[in-house]
Design an enzyme around this catalytic site. Structure first.
Site, PDB file in Angstrom:
ATOM      1  N   GLY A  15      11.198  -2.145   6.259  1.00  0.00           N
ATOM      2  CA  GLY A  15      11.944  -1.126   5.511  1.00  0.00           C
ATOM      3  C   GLY A  15      13.039  -0.505   6.369  1.00  0.00           C
ATOM      4  N   PHE A  16      13.664   0.496   5.804  1.00  0.00           N
ATOM      5  CA  PHE A  16      14.802   1.152   6.481  1.00  0.00           C
ATOM      6  C   PHE A  16      14.357   1.789   7.809  1.00  0.00           C
ATOM      7  CE2 PHE A  16      16.636   5.638   6.377  1.00  0.00           C
ATOM      8  CZ  PHE A  16      17.633   5.358   7.293  1.00  0.00           C
ATOM      9  N   GLY A  41      11.107  -3.405   1.217  1.00  0.00           N
ATOM     10  CA  GLY A  41      11.548  -3.858   2.540  1.00  0.00           C
ATOM     11  C   GLY A  41      12.358  -5.139   2.393  1.00  0.00           C
ATOM     12  N   VAL A  62      -0.257  -3.385   1.343  1.00  0.00           N
ATOM     13  CA  VAL A  62      -1.353  -2.559   1.910  1.00  0.00           C
ATOM     14  C   VAL A  62      -2.357  -2.080   0.870  1.00  0.00           C
ATOM     15  CG1 VAL A  62      -0.247  -1.703   4.026  1.00  0.00           C
ATOM     16  CG2 VAL A  62       0.109  -0.482   1.855  1.00  0.00           C
ATOM     17  N   ASN A 104      -6.937   1.670   3.741  1.00  0.00           N
ATOM     18  CA  ASN A 104      -7.086   0.365   4.411  1.00  0.00           C
ATOM     19  C   ASN A 104      -6.685   0.438   5.885  1.00  0.00           C
ATOM     20  OD1 ASN A 104      -8.124  -1.100   2.251  1.00  0.00           O
ATOM     21  ND2 ASN A 104      -6.084  -1.509   1.403  1.00  0.00           N
ATOM     22  N   ARG A 111     -12.164   0.658  12.917  1.00  0.00           N
ATOM     23  CA  ARG A 111     -12.795  -0.541  13.497  1.00  0.00           C
ATOM     24  C   ARG A 111     -12.309  -0.833  14.905  1.00  0.00           C
ATOM     25  NH1 ARG A 111     -11.640  -3.327   8.741  1.00  0.00           N
ATOM     26  NH2 ARG A 111     -10.110  -4.617   9.804  1.00  0.00           N
ATOM     27  N   TYR A 150       4.549  10.010  -5.904  1.00  0.00           N
ATOM     28  CA  TYR A 150       4.889   9.975  -4.478  1.00  0.00           C
ATOM     29  C   TYR A 150       4.343  11.219  -3.773  1.00  0.00           C
ATOM     30  CZ  TYR A 150       7.897   9.332  -0.354  1.00  0.00           C
ATOM     31  OH  TYR A 150       8.378   9.150   0.925  1.00  0.00           O
ATOM     32  N   THR A 180      16.221  11.265   5.665  1.00  0.00           N
ATOM     33  CA  THR A 180      16.712  10.476   6.802  1.00  0.00           C
ATOM     34  C   THR A 180      17.730   9.464   6.291  1.00  0.00           C
ATOM     35  OG1 THR A 180      14.568  10.766   7.871  1.00  0.00           O
ATOM     36  CG2 THR A 180      15.938   8.964   8.680  1.00  0.00           C
TER      37      THR A 180
END
Ligand code: UDP
Length: 336
Positions: A15-16, A41, A62, A104, A111, A150, A180
């Site tokens: 991505g950016f 992305g 993800v 996730n 782990r 979001y 940004t």
């Protein structure tokens, strides 16, 4: 060794912001695994890294369980569409990306014992009633509006991070990223900086939503990436920190500045204000300052670099479009 080389997973690395982060981590000599669904992305953002021996890419969403066998020292979670146009186009997927994605990656951190950083957002403050916004402000979010997929997704992800910290003592960082901008923003992602620059360079009207008196505080991407790495490297088990540039700008003034810096004669055009559009936004960055971080690139300098990138990117987009239409190669196109 003061800077041991690490294996670092960057979710959303194509991505950016993620691609700039991959660049900076590789420059420090770390091994980087870029995990990306390539929904927002892009391959172009990481094409220059493909031959780098320390860089690898895994196409993966993800939302789905991560492949077994991953061993990493650090995880940056930047996996989520971030422009309002993109995250609202598939809202259920956006919410799942934030929540399932965080879960996730937190499991992977549990782990492997990796330190993990969440790219959160100023959107957790919603349309703020406290101005400027410190980390202690709990926010003013509409939980059922079009931005909620979001905003609430990122808020729930923060909750998960802190619960994993309390329950399993994970070492976590949560960066609340304010607006940004910089090279590799997608010209068509609908955000104010990318829209204004594209419109100015193409001679189209600059679209101001509402009366343009709403404000945002704009941080250049290199400063932001430096802030993320500073947070990751700071000792401590749980850190929550705003990252952004506290210089506040009205949208209408930003339009004037873009016209000025591009030399464009585009007119401005007023459009309706989107639902739940925050009226103002500015970070309190005292916490980040105490970690010795502050933004260094001023708006004129950052916009100039971004405009240079867009001149190049838009020329390639025009060339692609013209080649698809069979109207000739790049050199036949008028320079922007
Ligand atoms: N905006 C605008 N014209 C545009 C795109 C955005 O006036 O072409 C406004 C938008 O309504 C908001 C601000 O600019 O008030 C920042 O929008 P952006 O989508 O960049 O990010 P947000 O901070 O809202 O997530």
């Amino acid at each position: 060794m003061s800077n041991p080389k690490k294996s670092i997973l960057v979710a959303g690395g194509a991505g950016f912001i993620g691609s700039h982060l991959c660049d900076a981590l590789l420059t420090q000599g770390h091994r980087v695994l870029c995990l990306d669904s390539f929904i927002t992305g892009s391959e172009a953002n990481i094409a220059h890294l493909r031959e780098h021996s320390g860089f690898s890419v895994l196409q993966h969403d993800v939302i789905e369980a991560l492949p077994g066998g991953l061993i990493v020292d650090e995880i940056y979670n930047l996996a989520c569409a971030a422009s309002p146009a993109h995250y609202q186009s598939e809202p259920v997927h956006t919410l799942k990306t934030s929540v399932y994605g965080a879960a996730n990656l937190l499991e992977l951190a549990r782990r492997t014992g990796a330190r993990i950083l969440q790219a959160s957002t100023s959107e957790v403050y919603g349309d703020p009633e406290v101005h400027p916004q410190p980390e202690t402000y709990w926010g003013h979010v509409n939980p059922t509006g079009p931005r909620a997929c979001y905003d609430e997704g990122k808020r729930a992800a923060e909750t998960l991070f802190f619960d994993y910290h309390r329950r399993w003592h994970l070492s976590i960082r949560v960066a609340r990223i304010f607006n940004t901008y910089g090279p590799r923003m997608q010209p068509d992602d609908g955000r104010v900086v990318s829209n204004f620059i594209s419109q100015a360079l193409l001679g189209a009207p600059l679209t101001i939503y509402g009366d343009g008196r709403q404000t945002r505080s704009l941080c250049y991407v290199d400063d932001l990436v430096h802030g993320l790495m500073t947070l990751m490297d700071t000792p401590g088990r749980a850190i929550l920190c705003n990252l952004g540039n506290p210089r506040e700008e009205r949208v209408v003034d930003l339009a004037r500045k873009v016209l000025d810096l591009t030399g464009s004669h585009s007119p401005v055009e007023y459009r309706p204000l989107p639902v739940d559009d925050p009226r103002r936004r500015r970070p309190v960055i005292e916490r980040a300052r105490r970690l010795s971080w502050r933004p260094r690139i001023d708006l004129d300098e950052g916009l100039t670099a971004t405009i240079d990138y867009f001149r190049y990117a838009l020329r390639n987009i025009k060339a692609d479009a013209s080649q698809r239409m069979g109207t000739g190669p790049i050199r036949e196109l008028a320079p922007i």
